[in-house]
Motif scaffolding. Sequence first.
Motif, PDB file in Angstrom:
ATOM      1  N   THR A 266       0.846  -1.181   0.000  1.00 26.11           N
ATOM      2  CA  THR A 266       0.000   0.000   0.000  1.00 26.11           C
ATOM      3  C   THR A 266       0.887   1.237   0.000  1.00 26.11           C
ATOM      4  O   THR A 266       1.832   1.323   0.773  1.00 26.11           O
ATOM      5  CB  THR A 266      -0.902   0.010   1.253  1.00 26.11           C
ATOM      6  OG1 THR A 266      -1.668  -1.198   1.262  1.00 26.11           O
ATOM      7  CG2 THR A 266      -1.828   1.194   1.266  1.00 26.11           C
ATOM      8  N   VAL A 267       0.580   2.160  -0.898  1.00 27.45           N
ATOM      9  CA  VAL A 267       1.325   3.416  -0.988  1.00 27.45           C
ATOM     10  C   VAL A 267       0.310   4.555  -0.888  1.00 27.45           C
ATOM     11  O   VAL A 267      -0.500   4.747  -1.788  1.00 27.45           O
ATOM     12  CB  VAL A 267       2.107   3.531  -2.318  1.00 27.45           C
ATOM     13  CG1 VAL A 267       2.875   4.839  -2.375  1.00 27.45           C
ATOM     14  CG2 VAL A 267       3.051   2.351  -2.488  1.00 27.45           C
ATOM     15  N   GLY A 268       0.350   5.265   0.229  1.00 29.90           N
ATOM     16  CA  GLY A 268      -0.594   6.359   0.422  1.00 29.90           C
ATOM     17  C   GLY A 268      -2.040   5.920   0.308  1.00 29.90           C
ATOM     18  O   GLY A 268      -2.880   6.637  -0.215  1.00 29.90           O
ATOM     19  N   GLY A 269      -2.342   4.706   0.754  1.00 33.87           N
ATOM     20  CA  GLY A 269      -3.709   4.192   0.718  1.00 33.87           C
ATOM     21  C   GLY A 269      -4.095   3.525  -0.598  1.00 33.87           C
ATOM     22  O   GLY A 269      -5.203   3.031  -0.725  1.00 33.87           O
ATOM     23  N   LEU A 270      -3.204   3.492  -1.588  1.00 38.94           N
ATOM     24  CA  LEU A 270      -3.481   2.861  -2.880  1.00 38.94           C
ATOM     25  C   LEU A 270      -2.647   1.594  -3.019  1.00 38.94           C
ATOM     26  O   LEU A 270      -1.539   1.512  -2.499  1.00 38.94           O
ATOM     27  CB  LEU A 270      -3.151   3.825  -4.025  1.00 38.94           C
ATOM     28  CG  LEU A 270      -3.918   5.144  -4.022  1.00 38.94           C
ATOM     29  CD1 LEU A 270      -3.380   6.068  -5.117  1.00 38.94           C
ATOM     30  CD2 LEU A 270      -5.407   4.896  -4.224  1.00 38.94           C
ATOM     31  N   ASN A 271      -3.171   0.617  -3.732  1.00 41.27           N
ATOM     32  CA  ASN A 271      -2.458  -0.645  -3.917  1.00 41.27           C
ATOM     33  C   ASN A 271      -1.485  -0.554  -5.086  1.00 41.27           C
ATOM     34  O   ASN A 271      -1.860  -0.142  -6.177  1.00 41.27           O
ATOM     35  CB  ASN A 271      -3.450  -1.783  -4.162  1.00 41.27           C
ATOM     36  CG  ASN A 271      -4.287  -2.068  -2.945  1.00 41.27           C
ATOM     37  OD1 ASN A 271      -3.803  -1.974  -1.826  1.00 41.27           O
ATOM     38  ND2 ASN A 271      -5.539  -2.402  -3.140  1.00 41.27           N
ATOM     39  N   PHE A 272      -0.247  -0.941  -4.848  1.00 36.50           N
ATOM     40  CA  PHE A 272       0.793  -0.990  -5.870  1.00 36.50           C
ATOM     41  C   PHE A 272       1.288  -2.420  -5.977  1.00 36.50           C
ATOM     42  O   PHE A 272       1.276  -3.155  -4.995  1.00 36.50           O
ATOM     43  CB  PHE A 272       1.964  -0.071  -5.503  1.00 36.50           C
ATOM     44  CG  PHE A 272       1.753   1.364  -5.870  1.00 36.50           C
ATOM     45  CD1 PHE A 272       2.590   1.987  -6.778  1.00 36.50           C
ATOM     46  CD2 PHE A 272       0.722   2.098  -5.314  1.00 36.50           C
ATOM     47  CE1 PHE A 272       2.408   3.319  -7.125  1.00 36.50           C
ATOM     48  CE2 PHE A 272       0.527   3.421  -5.655  1.00 36.50           C
ATOM     49  CZ  PHE A 272       1.374   4.038  -6.563  1.00 36.50           C
ATOM     50  N   ILE A 273       1.747  -2.805  -7.158  1.00 36.61           N
ATOM     51  CA  ILE A 273       2.285  -4.144  -7.375  1.00 36.61           C
ATOM     52  C   ILE A 273       3.603  -4.030  -8.122  1.00 36.61           C
ATOM     53  O   ILE A 273       3.747  -3.190  -9.011  1.00 36.61           O
ATOM     54  CB  ILE A 273       1.287  -5.049  -8.130  1.00 36.61           C
ATOM     55  CG1 ILE A 273       1.794  -6.480  -8.194  1.00 36.61           C
ATOM     56  CG2 ILE A 273       0.971  -4.504  -9.504  1.00 36.61           C
ATOM     57  CD1 ILE A 273       0.743  -7.486  -8.647  1.00 36.61           C
TER      58      ILE A 273
END
Length: 147
Positions: A96-103
């Motif tokens: 999670t980056v700043g509340g967003l999902n990253f892959i």
Amino acid sequence: MSDVAEASSRFALPFLVVAQAGKEQTHNEAVALIDMLLQPQALAVRGAPPPNPRGGESWIVAPGATGAWSGRDGAIAGWTDGGWRFAEVPVGFEMTVGGLNFIRKTEGWAGPGQVVPPEGGAIVDAEARAAILQLIELFRDRGVVAP
């Protein structure tokens, strides 16, 4: 040269080895990395270290990073009492980056995509299908839906 691995395969966590001096240092290094990678959260993607990091904070290192992060593109940088720790993570790793999902992808980190809402048109059903196809493609790209 020994056939015994010195670090784990996925995250390069250091192993204790026979007759090693200072085992606590190796153990503490592994624990610091585990702490950074367990339910990982980053504040942002950055190209340079922040001026006043706090213990436990992490970031994704952006391409072309400078300063203490130079040469660490794509790694996770975490601040600890002992300074910067870096983790190179495998493709498929999510955080999670700043509340967003990253892959983590082969070419770098991918954040969430945007779906353009359908507008206009005389046949609503075609618009709905196009929107659904976009969502499916987005889910496939994120590994939520199988290809």
